[in-house]
Motif scaffolding. Structure first.
Motif, short mmCIF file in Angstrom:
data_model
loop_
_atom_site.label_atom_id
_atom_site.label_comp_id
_atom_site.label_asym_id
_atom_site.label_seq_id
_atom_site.Cartn_x
_atom_site.Cartn_y
_atom_site.Cartn_z
N ALA A 8 -36.85 -15.79 16.49
CA ALA A 8 -38.25 -15.52 15.69
C ALA A 8 -38.18 -16.04 14.11
N PHE A 9 -37.14 -16.13 13.43
CA PHE A 9 -36.99 -16.53 12.09
C PHE A 9 -37.38 -18.33 12.04
N SER A 10 -37.14 -18.86 12.88
CA SER A 10 -37.44 -20.41 13.17
C SER A 10 -38.78 -20.72 13.54
N CYS A 11 -39.50 -19.68 13.87
CA CYS A 11 -41.06 -19.99 14.44
C CYS A 11 -41.96 -19.04 13.91
N PRO A 12 -42.44 -19.41 12.85
CA PRO A 12 -43.38 -18.46 12.14
C PRO A 12 -44.40 -17.63 12.94
N ALA A 43 -38.23 0.20 7.27
CA ALA A 43 -37.61 -0.54 6.16
C ALA A 43 -36.38 -1.28 6.32
N GLN A 44 -35.63 -0.83 7.51
CA GLN A 44 -34.41 -1.84 7.99
C GLN A 44 -35.03 -2.89 8.27
N THR A 45 -36.14 -3.02 9.02
CA THR A 45 -36.79 -4.31 9.60
C THR A 45 -37.00 -5.24 8.48
N LEU A 49 -35.71 -9.14 7.72
CA LEU A 49 -36.84 -10.01 7.37
C LEU A 49 -36.66 -10.70 6.06
N TYR A 50 -36.52 -9.83 5.02
CA TYR A 50 -36.22 -10.28 3.73
C TYR A 50 -35.07 -11.13 3.40
N ILE A 51 -33.94 -10.73 4.22
CA ILE A 51 -32.65 -11.44 4.12
C ILE A 51 -33.03 -12.89 4.67
N VAL A 52 -33.33 -12.77 5.74
CA VAL A 52 -33.52 -14.21 6.55
C VAL A 52 -34.52 -15.06 5.96
N GLN A 53 -35.67 -14.56 5.65
CA GLN A 53 -36.56 -15.45 5.14
C GLN A 53 -36.19 -16.06 3.51
N GLY A 54 -35.58 -15.06 3.13
CA GLY A 54 -35.08 -15.47 1.54
C GLY A 54 -33.85 -16.51 1.69
N LEU A 55 -32.95 -16.48 2.77
CA LEU A 55 -31.91 -17.52 2.97
C LEU A 55 -32.54 -18.87 3.41
N SER A 56 -33.69 -18.73 4.16
CA SER A 56 -34.32 -19.85 4.64
C SER A 56 -35.06 -20.85 3.40
N LEU A 57 -35.56 -19.77 2.56
CA LEU A 57 -35.96 -20.51 1.29
C LEU A 57 -34.79 -21.15 0.50
N ILE A 58 -33.84 -20.56 0.43
CA ILE A 58 -32.73 -21.01 -0.73
C ILE A 58 -32.16 -22.16 -0.12
N ALA A 71 -23.40 -12.16 0.45
CA ALA A 71 -24.74 -11.41 0.24
C ALA A 71 -25.25 -10.79 1.41
N ILE A 72 -25.21 -11.49 2.54
CA ILE A 72 -25.55 -11.02 3.97
C ILE A 72 -24.67 -9.64 4.44
#
Length: 81
Positions: A8-12, A43-45, A49-58, A71-72
């Motif tokens: 899911a996180f590798s395919c927008p 909220a948990q979801t 999502l924010y964690i994974v998307q943020g790590l992807s950006l960083i 951090a994770i």
């Protein structure tokens, strides 16, 4: 989390529909006591999502793997029951 979340996180396009499944999983895990019930499954979801998307950006600019894993772990500690 299970492998489908990695996809899911590798395919927008897939990530647009995956939060519903993740929310249902969070609801189920919260109900069974595997994760905390102090916040909503939605909220948990979003947190996940924010964690994974943020790590992807960083990771595009250079990722300190040790700091990222810490951090994770810290974020996931907040979900554990």
């Amino acid at each position: 989390m299970d492998a489908p979340y990695t996809v899911a996180f590798s395919c927008p396009m897939y990530a647009e529909t995956e939060p519903t499944r993740m929310t249902e999983d969070c609801r189920e895990k919260s109900g069974s006591g595997e994760i905390t019930d102090t916040s909503t499954p939605e909220a948990q979801t979003q947190l996940l999502l924010y964690i994974v998307q943020g790590l992807s950006l960083i990771s595009r600019t250079g990722l300190d793997r040790t700091a990222a894993l810490a951090a994770i772990d810290t974020a996931l500690d907040g979900l554990r029951a």
